[in-house]
Design a protein around this motif. Structure first.
Motif: not given
Length: 253
Positions: A241-253
């Protein structure tokens, strides 16, 4: 796997990531079948890339079988499946009107997870019966999860659960299908510029992009399509599984 001349089926190909992928694969020489619940959108995209458009409900067994039969009749056995079809309905577990309707949760699971498995199983059967290519490879299946599978936000229980299921499906599918020379890889996109985002005000879109570490913008559907190309070409990518997200980590909201 070489790409030129191969038959590909892209679900959710009428818009967004699927449309970009269908166009990219066609430009590389693939014979592309564009499948979408919106048949008019599928046919419109197919007309621009020289492919065929198919109306398809990915979560319906018979509809999926019809889509593969149509693609096979037009282009021969499908060698590349890209699962982009999905829905992103939001809803809290307990909202102002009480608990989330079970039907709402079930619909997201049905489209995103069951729909992905439905098309994967049909592709796996077709690819397994095809003649082997270089190094015994017969096909590649690319699924679409989301970083919500790892960092689901408040209001995303159904979406996060469905995409978590796609992540969990990846390795056992790759292990089972290895004997047939069929690879399975999943992409987990972050925030991309898709039709869902297009409906947001420009200032909201800019704010979403600014929260991505680098590059500080929304992902481009073409970047997803380019990763699909690399997955197809690189035979050693399998069960990942490859993340493609620009190093984003989503916050709770």
């Amino acid at each position: 796997m070489r790409i030129d001349g191969l038959a590909a089926l892209v679900t959710g190909g009428g818009s967004g990531l699927g449309a970009a992928t269908a166009a990219h694969l066609a430009a590389l020489g693939c014979k592309v079948a564009v499948a979408d619940i919106n048949q008019a959108a599928a046919e419109a995209r197919a007309a621009t890339i020289g492919g065929i458009g198919i109306g398809c409900d990915v979560a319906d067994a018979a509809s999926g079988e019809v889509a593969f039969a149509a693609a096979r009749k037009a282009h021969g056995p499908v060698r590349i499946l890209v699962n982009c079809a999905g829905v992103g309905t939001a809803g809290r577990i307990v909202g102002r009107d009480g608990p989330l309707k079970l039907e709402a949760f079930e619909r997201v699971i049905r489209v995103n997870l069951i729909g992905t498995f439905n098309m994967l199983r049909l592709a796996a059967a077709e690819m397994s019966d095809a003649e082997p290519l270089d190094e015994g490879e017969r096909g590649v299946i690319v699924n679409t999860a989301s970083i919500a599978a790892y960092e689901g936000q408040v209001g995303q229980p159904a979406y996060a659960a469905s995409k978590g299921g796609v992540v969990g499906l990846t390795l056992p599918a790759a292990r089972e299908l290895a004997r047939a020379g069929v690879r399975v890889v999943t992409i987990a996109p972050g925030l991309f510029h898709t039709p869902m985002v297009d409906g947001l005000p420009p200032e909201v879109q800019a704010s979403l992009g600014a929260g991505i570490p680098f590059p500080a913008r929304l992902g481009r559907p073409s970047e997803y399509a380019e990763l699909v190309e690399h997955i197809v070409r690189n035979r050693f990518l399998n069960g990942e599984v490859i993340r493609l997200d620009g190093a984003l980590r989503m916050p709770p909201r």
